[in-house]
Enzyme design. Structure first.
Site, PDB file in Angstrom:
ATOM      1  N   THR A 151      -8.727   0.851 -10.622  1.00 40.52           N
ATOM      2  CA  THR A 151      -8.302  -0.390  -9.944  1.00 40.52           C
ATOM      3  C   THR A 151      -8.509  -1.650 -10.809  1.00 40.52           C
ATOM      4  OG1 THR A 151      -8.886   0.674  -7.871  1.00 40.52           O
ATOM      5  CG2 THR A 151      -8.532  -1.675  -7.746  1.00 40.52           C
ATOM      6  N   GLY A 176     -13.654  -1.343  -7.409  1.00 38.73           N
ATOM      7  CA  GLY A 176     -14.976  -0.768  -7.126  1.00 38.73           C
ATOM      8  C   GLY A 176     -15.033   0.100  -5.884  1.00 38.73           C
ATOM      9  N   SER A 189      -8.030   0.941   3.060  1.00 34.71           N
ATOM     10  CA  SER A 189      -8.489   0.467   1.755  1.00 34.71           C
ATOM     11  C   SER A 189      -9.731  -0.396   1.925  1.00 34.71           C
ATOM     12  CB  SER A 189      -7.370  -0.377   1.130  1.00 34.71           C
ATOM     13  OG  SER A 189      -7.809  -0.983  -0.058  1.00 34.71           O
ATOM     14  N   SER A 190     -10.420  -0.625   0.801  1.00 35.68           N
ATOM     15  CA  SER A 190     -11.522  -1.596   0.780  1.00 35.68           C
ATOM     16  C   SER A 190     -11.158  -2.793  -0.086  1.00 35.68           C
ATOM     17  CB  SER A 190     -12.781  -0.958   0.189  1.00 35.68           C
ATOM     18  OG  SER A 190     -13.142   0.166   0.938  1.00 35.68           O
ATOM     19  N   ASP A 206      -7.820   8.309   0.128  1.00 35.89           N
ATOM     20  CA  ASP A 206      -8.534   7.254   0.874  1.00 35.89           C
ATOM     21  C   ASP A 206      -8.485   7.500   2.380  1.00 35.89           C
ATOM     22  OD1 ASP A 206      -9.429   5.853  -1.288  1.00 35.89           O
ATOM     23  OD2 ASP A 206      -8.170   4.089  -0.998  1.00 35.89           O
ATOM     24  N   GLU A 234      -5.942   4.253  -7.406  1.00 36.30           N
ATOM     25  CA  GLU A 234      -7.102   4.864  -6.742  1.00 36.30           C
ATOM     26  C   GLU A 234      -8.114   5.381  -7.755  1.00 36.30           C
ATOM     27  OE1 GLU A 234      -9.808   5.295  -4.568  1.00 36.30           O
ATOM     28  OE2 GLU A 234      -9.484   7.362  -5.166  1.00 36.30           O
ATOM     29  N   THR A 272      -3.965  -0.852  -7.690  1.00 39.50           N
ATOM     30  CA  THR A 272      -4.704   0.386  -7.924  1.00 39.50           C
ATOM     31  C   THR A 272      -3.810   1.615  -8.023  1.00 39.50           C
ATOM     32  OG1 THR A 272      -6.568   1.705  -7.050  1.00 39.50           O
ATOM     33  CG2 THR A 272      -5.021   0.850  -5.433  1.00 39.50           C
ATOM     34  N   GLU A 286      -3.728   7.919  -3.871  1.00 37.80           N
ATOM     35  CA  GLU A 286      -4.238   7.042  -2.801  1.00 37.80           C
ATOM     36  C   GLU A 286      -4.484   7.764  -1.486  1.00 37.80           C
ATOM     37  OE1 GLU A 286      -5.857   3.660  -3.242  1.00 37.80           O
ATOM     38  OE2 GLU A 286      -4.128   3.929  -4.539  1.00 37.80           O
ATOM     39  N   ARG A 290       0.828  -1.200   0.000  1.00 39.66           N
ATOM     40  CA  ARG A 290       0.000   0.000   0.000  1.00 39.66           C
ATOM     41  C   ARG A 290       0.870   1.260   0.000  1.00 39.66           C
ATOM     42  NH1 ARG A 290      -5.211   1.443  -1.196  1.00 39.66           N
ATOM     43  NH2 ARG A 290      -6.232   2.659   0.412  1.00 39.66           N
TER      44      ARG A 290
HETATM   45  O1  DON Z   1      -8.019   1.052  -1.778  1.00 42.28           O
HETATM   46  C1  DON Z   1      -9.184   1.239  -2.071  1.00 42.28           C
HETATM   47  O2  DON Z   1     -10.111   0.718  -1.508  1.00 42.28           O
HETATM   48  C2  DON Z   1      -9.507   2.160  -3.227  1.00 42.28           C
HETATM   49  N1  DON Z   1      -8.457   3.116  -3.430  1.00 42.28           N
HETATM   50  C3  DON Z   1      -9.754   1.331  -4.446  1.00 42.28           C
HETATM   51  C4  DON Z   1     -10.230   2.201  -5.580  1.00 42.28           C
HETATM   52  C5  DON Z   1     -11.127   1.488  -6.489  1.00 42.28           C
HETATM   53  O3  DON Z   1     -11.376   0.327  -6.403  1.00 42.28           O
HETATM   54  C6  DON Z   1     -11.749   2.317  -7.505  1.00 42.28           C
HETATM   55  N2  DON Z   1     -12.758   1.534  -8.192  1.00 42.28           N
HETATM   56  N3  DON Z   1     -13.275   1.245  -9.108  1.00 42.28           N
END
Ligand code: DON
Length: 584
Positions: free
Chosen positions: A405, A490, A469-470, A445, A425, A423, A442, A113
């Site tokens: 992503t 997503g 993050s997710s 986030d 982001e 990603t 990033e 990350r």
């Molecule tokens: O780390 C994360 O959760 C986000 N930065 C991911 C971004 C993402 O999945 C954008 N989506 N379509």
């Protein structure tokens, strides 16, 4: 065999050349849902790759064919995605790897990350009056750029589990960058939709627009000599060539000199970057172990908590068409998101009660809240009080996430498994480009606000911290062996996409092609989100009748999955994006 890798990979590229490169077609709208279409179920005996772009999948599969390991293929897939799907992931971003080592029968997670620069303060995203910046004002420019982690992650994984020569694994993407690739319909449409932000910085503008200023069209030949040079330097000198020396200097200059919105990254941030090995976070669910990425991701905890709650209900008996199934799943997700908002952040900086949040007793108590037959009232959806040994109180946070992503899954001949979400982001990240790759945004986030009613927010910005993050790269284990590898892009919807796919696979007996294509329903913050243009819309009125507000819209997942059975492999790629599964 290794000597042939490069030649074979190029041959694979020719074979894999997608239809869009044959002609300059009009860009199709990428976000339009195709979820009513089905995904292809691909079967194979010994190895497989499923990735969001056919060229990346084909070169990865070629490496496996040549006897490369799953990690060798991951290096090729990621460096190729950075070229052909640059809006989503790349050298300038970060990633999480969940890896099953078949030799040692061991599951590991690596955290690549991005980190906040040492000079970042909790007020990074507040204006001079202490108010949070508008989201896109924070995204575009240097302020949002965290120290990238993907290159170190690839090198670390390759040092541990790679088989083929590192230098040669970077060559297929370098060669294609020199030769040029055909812009895909999705990339073309995203460039066209990106607005003026993508034109703000010269290097990015020159790359994604033609000399008359028009966005590149699908099928246009795009070369990236700077990317080829970067890869070859990293190939020769390893990740250090990225984190020190002229590439590091160019990253720092690009961030610090970004007109209108400079950042605070310095050379030491890059030189000091470290990949972290983390304990996988697992929950037992109906005799399987669902394992994924812990802190700084909230993914495995939120997916695990949701499954842990719904295990108390007969979701299988209720079935996928029953609004009561979705009430239970949706309200379990809301409760998991309430805990996520209060407790989850980088555990190197803030203590989080991960163990308590995943305990079956705690989840049983949370599940008891779902015993009724109507939607939970908003004021009933609060963070719970899990067991923990630290007395700290955190406020709720309201971080925002928007699309880009990529997720890929790989199984090699020896049964090693890669599940990696990667990603930069936002689509096109910070819109800053250097040395042929885009830099992430990033840091957005993190929570923009530092406190909630005077109480500190766990996911606030702190120097050296990793934003929550997710991303939910997942491997499901059965009797200690991997059964299913899956994940998705997503933003925070990732948690719902992955959870739904797992429920569909485990409870509803659907195969991997069905779980990646299935219309989406999820609930993060009270509103039921339903995928537009799909059969799921039929559930809108019944869910309204249960007391939910409903929002029908695009839900652009990018699930890739591979199932590992005694008879071989089954894989599939989400039909909403351009991915494929390839194996033999
Ligand atoms: O780390 C994360 O959760 C986000 N930065 C991911 C971004 C993402 O999945 C954008 N989506 N379509």
């Amino acid at each position: 065999m290794q000597r042939n890798l490069f030649a074979c990979a190029l041959a694979a590229l020719v074979l894999a050349t997608p239809a869009w490169s044959q002609q300059a077609s009009d860009a199709t709208a990428p976000e339009a849902s195709t979820a009513t279409s089905t995904a292809r179920l691909v079967t194979a005996k010994s190895y497989m790759v499923a990735a969001a772009n056919p060229i990346a999948a084909a070169t990865g599969a070629e490496v496996l064919k040549q006897g490369g390991s799953a990690i060798d293929a991951a290096v090729v897939v990621q460096t190729m995605l950075g070229l052909v799907e640059p809006q989503s992931s790349g050298l300038g971003g970060g990633a999480f790897l969940v890896y099953y080592d078949a030799g040692r029968k061991r599951l590991t997670t690596l955290d690549g990350r991005e980190t906040a620069p040492q000079m970042a303060t909790p007020k990074l995203f507040l204006d001079k009056d202490g108010q949070p910046l508008k989201f896109m004002d924070a995204v575009i420019g240097g302020r949002s750029v965290g120290t990238p982690g993907t290159v170190r992650l690839l090198q670390e994984a390759h040092n541990r589990w790679g088989r083929q020569d590192w230098n040669r694994l970077l060559e297929p993407a370098a060669a294609l960058a020199d030769a040029g690739f055909a812009v895909s319909p999705r990339l073309a449409a995203l460039i066209a939709e990106a607005g003026d932000g993508l034109k703000k910085y010269e290097a990015t503008r020159n790359y994604f627009f033609d000399t008359s200023g028009a966005p590149l069209k699908a099928g246009a030949l795009l070369k990236n000599a700077a990317y080829a040079e970067t890869l070859r330097l990293i190939g020769e000198r390893g990740a250090d060539a990225f984190y020190t020396g002229r590439i590091a200097e160019a990253i720092v200059d690009t961030v610090r000199m970004a007109a209108g919105n400079p950042g605070v990254l310095v050379l030491n941030d890059l030189a000091d970057y470290r990949v972290r090995e983390r304990q996988p976070v697992c929950i037992s669910y109906r005799a399987l172990d669902v394992c994924g990425m812990g802190s700084p991701s909230s993914g495995a905890v939120a997916v695990g908590q949701t499954l842990g709650m719904i295990e108390n209900f007969d979701i299988k008996g209720l079935g996928p068409d029953n609004p009561q199934s979705w009430r239970i799943i949706g309200d379990a997700q809301r409760l998991a998101f309430a805990d996520r908002g209060r407790y989850l952040a980088d555990t190197d900086f803030v203590p989080a009660p991960i163990k308590g949040l995943m305990e079956k007793d705690y989840l049983g108590k949370r599940a008891a809240l779902l015993d009724g037959d109507k939607a939970l009232a908003d004021d009933a959806v609060k963070a719970g009080e899990p067991e923990w040994d630290h007395a700290l109180l955190f406020g709720r946070d309201k971080a925002l996430e928007l699309p880009s992503t990529s997720h890929f899954v790989i199984v090699d001949r020896d049964g090693n498994v890669v599940s990696m979400t990667t990603t930069i982001e936002n689509g096109f990240g910070s819109r800053l480009m250097t040395n042929g790759f885009l830099l992430n945004n990033e840091l957005t986030d993190f929570s923009f606000e530092t406190h909630d009613n005077g109480v500190p927010i766990a996911n606030r910005v702190e120097p050296g911290k990793r934003p929550r993050s997710s991303m939910s790269p997942t491997i499901v284990m059965k009797d200690g062996k991997p059964l299913l590898a899956i994940g998705s892009p997503g933003g925070s919807q990732i948690i719902g996409y992955v959870t739904q796919a797992l429920i569909a696979y485990i409870d509803w007996g659907k195969d991997v092609s069905q779980i990646v294509a299935m219309p989406h329903l999820l609930n993060r913050f009270g509103t039921f989100e339903i995928e537009a243009g799909t059969q799921a819309e039929k559930l809108a009125d019944p869910l309204k009748a249960l007391g939910y507000e409903v929002k029908i819209g695009d839900m652009n997942s990018g699930l890739q999955a591979i199932e590992i059975t005694a008879d071989g492999l089954k894989g599939s790629a989400d039909p909403r994006r351009e991915g494929v599964a390839i194996g033999e």
